[in-house]
Design a protein around this motif. Structure first.
Motif, PDB file in Angstrom:
ATOM      1  N   LEU A  11       8.149  -6.360  -6.923  1.00 27.63           N
ATOM      2  CA  LEU A  11       8.451  -5.578  -5.728  1.00 27.63           C
ATOM      3  C   LEU A  11       9.393  -4.443  -6.109  1.00 27.63           C
ATOM      4  CD1 LEU A  11       8.516  -5.177  -2.625  1.00 27.63           C
ATOM      5  CD2 LEU A  11      10.417  -6.812  -2.567  1.00 27.63           C
ATOM      6  N   VAL A  12       9.069  -3.232  -5.674  1.00 31.56           N
ATOM      7  CA  VAL A  12       9.883  -2.071  -5.997  1.00 31.56           C
ATOM      8  C   VAL A  12       9.880  -1.131  -4.797  1.00 31.56           C
ATOM      9  CG1 VAL A  12       7.968  -0.803  -7.036  1.00 31.56           C
ATOM     10  CG2 VAL A  12      10.307  -0.304  -7.754  1.00 31.56           C
ATOM     11  N   ALA A  14       9.763   2.573  -2.958  1.00 33.57           N
ATOM     12  CA  ALA A  14       9.053   3.828  -3.187  1.00 33.57           C
ATOM     13  C   ALA A  14       9.924   4.759  -4.030  1.00 33.57           C
ATOM     14  CB  ALA A  14       8.704   4.493  -1.859  1.00 33.57           C
ATOM     15  N   GLY A  15       9.276   5.407  -4.999  1.00 34.68           N
ATOM     16  CA  GLY A  15       9.984   6.267  -5.930  1.00 34.68           C
ATOM     17  C   GLY A  15      10.431   5.562  -7.190  1.00 34.68           C
ATOM     18  N   GLY A  16      10.335   4.243  -7.199  1.00 32.03           N
ATOM     19  CA  GLY A  16      10.754   3.460  -8.344  1.00 32.03           C
ATOM     20  C   GLY A  16       9.689   3.372  -9.419  1.00 32.03           C
ATOM     21  N   SER A  17       9.986   2.552 -10.441  1.00 33.33           N
ATOM     22  CA  SER A  17       9.092   2.419 -11.590  1.00 33.33           C
ATOM     23  C   SER A  17       8.881   0.956 -11.938  1.00 33.33           C
ATOM     24  CB  SER A  17       9.693   3.126 -12.815  1.00 33.33           C
ATOM     25  OG  SER A  17       9.847   4.505 -12.586  1.00 33.33           O
ATOM     26  N   LEU A  18       7.726   0.690 -12.531  1.00 31.10           N
ATOM     27  CA  LEU A  18       7.404  -0.623 -13.096  1.00 31.10           C
ATOM     28  C   LEU A  18       6.574  -0.394 -14.350  1.00 31.10           C
ATOM     29  CD1 LEU A  18       6.277  -2.857 -10.068  1.00 31.10           C
ATOM     30  CD2 LEU A  18       8.309  -3.205 -11.486  1.00 31.10           C
ATOM     31  N   LEU A  86       6.430   5.534  -7.803  1.00 32.59           N
ATOM     32  CA  LEU A  86       5.516   4.658  -7.069  1.00 32.59           C
ATOM     33  C   LEU A  86       5.535   4.951  -5.578  1.00 32.59           C
ATOM     34  CD1 LEU A  86       6.123   1.432  -9.106  1.00 32.59           C
ATOM     35  CD2 LEU A  86       3.876   2.440  -8.660  1.00 32.59           C
ATOM     36  N   LYS A  87       4.358   4.782  -4.968  1.00 33.22           N
ATOM     37  CA  LYS A  87       4.172   5.026  -3.542  1.00 33.22           C
ATOM     38  C   LYS A  87       3.691   3.736  -2.881  1.00 33.22           C
ATOM     39  CE  LYS A  87       2.482   9.687  -4.620  1.00 33.22           C
ATOM     40  NZ  LYS A  87       1.341  10.623  -4.468  1.00 33.22           N
ATOM     41  N   PRO A  88       3.905   3.598  -1.577  1.00 32.54           N
ATOM     42  CA  PRO A  88       3.415   2.393  -0.896  1.00 32.54           C
ATOM     43  C   PRO A  88       1.914   2.186  -1.088  1.00 32.54           C
ATOM     44  CG  PRO A  88       4.985   3.522   0.491  1.00 32.54           C
ATOM     45  CD  PRO A  88       4.758   4.413  -0.695  1.00 32.54           C
ATOM     46  N   GLU A  89       1.169   3.266  -1.196  1.00 35.34           N
ATOM     47  CA  GLU A  89      -0.281   3.138  -1.385  1.00 35.34           C
ATOM     48  C   GLU A  89      -0.667   2.647  -2.773  1.00 35.34           C
ATOM     49  OE1 GLU A  89       1.403   5.809  -0.235  1.00 35.34           O
ATOM     50  OE2 GLU A  89       0.476   7.686  -0.929  1.00 35.34           O
ATOM     51  N   ASP A  90       0.297   2.510  -3.665  1.00 36.03           N
ATOM     52  CA  ASP A  90       0.028   1.905  -4.970  1.00 36.03           C
ATOM     53  C   ASP A  90       0.062   0.374  -4.901  1.00 36.03           C
ATOM     54  OD1 ASP A  90       2.019   4.507  -6.414  1.00 36.03           O
ATOM     55  OD2 ASP A  90      -0.178   4.352  -6.456  1.00 36.03           O
ATOM     56  N   THR A  91       0.444  -0.163  -3.766  1.00 38.41           N
ATOM     57  CA  THR A  91       0.492  -1.612  -3.593  1.00 38.41           C
ATOM     58  C   THR A  91      -0.891  -2.219  -3.774  1.00 38.41           C
ATOM     59  OG1 THR A  91       2.394  -1.528  -2.107  1.00 38.41           O
ATOM     60  CG2 THR A  91       0.964  -3.468  -1.954  1.00 38.41           C
ATOM     61  N   ALA A  92      -0.994  -3.169  -4.681  1.00 39.03           N
ATOM     62  CA  ALA A  92      -2.287  -3.787  -4.996  1.00 39.03           C
ATOM     63  C   ALA A  92      -2.073  -4.875  -6.036  1.00 39.03           C
ATOM     64  CB  ALA A  92      -3.261  -2.748  -5.548  1.00 39.03           C
ATOM     65  N   VAL A  93      -3.121  -5.639  -6.269  1.00 38.70           N
ATOM     66  CA  VAL A  93      -3.163  -6.512  -7.441  1.00 38.70           C
ATOM     67  C   VAL A  93      -3.755  -5.684  -8.575  1.00 38.70           C
ATOM     68  CG1 VAL A  93      -4.088  -8.609  -8.460  1.00 38.70           C
ATOM     69  CG2 VAL A  93      -3.434  -8.575  -6.039  1.00 38.70           C
ATOM     70  N   TYR A  94      -3.047  -5.641  -9.681  1.00 42.45           N
ATOM     71  CA  TYR A  94      -3.474  -4.847 -10.828  1.00 42.45           C
ATOM     72  C   TYR A  94      -4.111  -5.770 -11.868  1.00 42.45           C
ATOM     73  CZ  TYR A  94      -1.253  -0.644  -9.090  1.00 42.45           C
ATOM     74  OH  TYR A  94      -0.937   0.457  -8.328  1.00 42.45           O
ATOM     75  N   TYR A  95      -5.308  -5.381 -12.311  1.00 44.06           N
ATOM     76  CA  TYR A  95      -6.077  -6.190 -13.251  1.00 44.06           C
ATOM     77  C   TYR A  95      -6.244  -5.445 -14.572  1.00 44.06           C
ATOM     78  CZ  TYR A  95      -7.457  -8.937  -9.172  1.00 44.06           C
ATOM     79  OH  TYR A  95      -7.465  -9.732  -8.051  1.00 44.06           O
ATOM     80  N   CYS A  96      -6.080  -6.175 -15.631  1.00 43.99           N
ATOM     81  CA  CYS A  96      -6.346  -5.659 -16.969  1.00 43.99           C
ATOM     82  C   CYS A  96      -7.824  -5.913 -17.302  1.00 43.99           C
ATOM     83  CB  CYS A  96      -5.445  -6.374 -17.970  1.00 43.99           C
ATOM     84  SG  CYS A  96      -5.621  -5.833 -19.672  1.00 43.99           S
ATOM     85  N   GLN A 114       0.584  -8.841  -9.130  1.00 40.43           N
ATOM     86  CA  GLN A 114       0.839  -8.167  -7.857  1.00 40.43           C
ATOM     87  C   GLN A 114       1.904  -7.094  -8.015  1.00 40.43           C
ATOM     88  OE1 GLN A 114      -0.565  -8.731  -4.585  1.00 40.43           O
ATOM     89  NE2 GLN A 114       0.564  -6.829  -4.162  1.00 40.43           N
ATOM     90  N   VAL A 115       1.601  -5.909  -7.495  1.00 42.75           N
ATOM     91  CA  VAL A 115       2.579  -4.818  -7.411  1.00 42.75           C
ATOM     92  C   VAL A 115       2.738  -4.465  -5.938  1.00 42.75           C
ATOM     93  CG1 VAL A 115       3.036  -2.398  -7.919  1.00 42.75           C
ATOM     94  CG2 VAL A 115       2.102  -3.905  -9.699  1.00 42.75           C
ATOM     95  N   THR A 116       3.956  -4.529  -5.441  1.00 44.37           N
ATOM     96  CA  THR A 116       4.234  -4.205  -4.053  1.00 44.37           C
ATOM     97  C   THR A 116       5.288  -3.109  -4.002  1.00 44.37           C
ATOM     98  OG1 THR A 116       3.750  -6.471  -3.364  1.00 44.37           O
ATOM     99  CG2 THR A 116       4.952  -5.088  -1.807  1.00 44.37           C
ATOM    100  N   VAL A 117       4.951  -2.009  -3.328  1.00 47.09           N
ATOM    101  CA  VAL A 117       5.866  -0.879  -3.205  1.00 47.09           C
ATOM    102  C   VAL A 117       6.280  -0.761  -1.741  1.00 47.09           C
ATOM    103  CG1 VAL A 117       6.235   1.561  -3.631  1.00 47.09           C
ATOM    104  CG2 VAL A 117       4.661   0.261  -5.095  1.00 47.09           C
ATOM    105  N   SER A 118       7.548  -0.913  -1.487  1.00 52.34           N
ATOM    106  CA  SER A 118       8.057  -0.844  -0.115  1.00 52.34           C
ATOM    107  C   SER A 118       8.497   0.581   0.220  1.00 52.34           C
ATOM    108  CB  SER A 118       9.226  -1.804   0.062  1.00 52.34           C
ATOM    109  OG  SER A 118      10.302  -1.432  -0.763  1.00 52.34           O
ATOM    110  N   SER A 119       8.325   0.940   1.483  1.00 50.21           N
ATOM    111  CA  SER A 119       8.678   2.309   1.907  1.00 50.21           C
ATOM    112  C   SER A 119      10.128   2.397   2.371  1.00 50.21           C
ATOM    113  CB  SER A 119       7.754   2.747   3.032  1.00 50.21           C
ATOM    114  OG  SER A 119       7.824   1.835   4.106  1.00 50.21           O
TER     115      SER A 119
END
Length: 119
Positions: A11-12, A14-18, A86-96, A114-119
Motif C-alpha cells: 500500500l502506498v 499517490a505520488g509514491g514509489s514501489l 504512482l496513481k490510484p488507477e495503478d491499483t491492481a494485482v501485478y503479475y510477472c 497486490q499494489v494499492t495506491v491510495s488517493s
C-alpha cells in the motif's frame, strides 16, 4: 518449466514509489522475454512492461511510460519493475510473465502481488 515468484507489492500513497521483483527458477536459460501485466478489479489483465532477456530491449504501455522502469539481473534471474509517481488507477494485482521460446512460445505466470495506491 519456469517458476516465477513476485514480491514487493503493498500500500502506498499517490505520488509514491514501489519496486516489484520477480524471481525466476527452473529452466531460466530458455527464457526469451519477461514482462509485467496487471489486473484491476472488474477489468481484464493488461500489459504493463516487457524486457528482452538477452538484449534488454524494453517496451511499455502508454499509461506507464515515464513513470515505470523494467530491468533485469541475469545473475539473480530476477526482473524488476520500479514504479514511481504512482496513481490510484495503478491499483491492481501485478503479475510477472515469462515467455519461453521464440517463435514457438510457452507462457508462464507468477501468482501476483497486490499494489494499492491510495488517493
Amino acid at each position: 518449466q519456469v517458476q516465477l515468484v513476485e514480491s514487493g507489492g503493498g500500500l502506498v500513497q499517490a505520488g509514491g514509489s514501489l519496486r516489484l521483483s520477480c524471481a525466476a527458477s527452473g529452466r531460466t536459460f530458455s527464457v526469451y522475454a519477461m514482462a509485467w501485466f496487471r489486473q484491476a478489479p472488474g477489468k481484464e489483465r493488461e500489459f504493463v512492461a516487457a524486457i528482452g532477456w538477452s538484449g534488454g530491449s524494453t517496451f511499455y504501455a502508454d499509461s506507464v511510460k515515464g513513470r515505470f522502469t523494467i530491468s533485469r539481473d541475469h545473475a539473480k534471474n530476477t526482473v524488476y519493475l520500479q514504479m514511481n509517481s504512482l496513481k490510484p488507477e495503478d491499483t491492481a494485482v501485478y503479475y510477472c510473465h515469462a515467455q519461453v521460446g521464440n517463435p514457438a512460445v510457452t507462457n508462464y505466470w507468477g501468482q501476483g502481488t497486490q499494489v494499492t495506491v491510495s488517493s
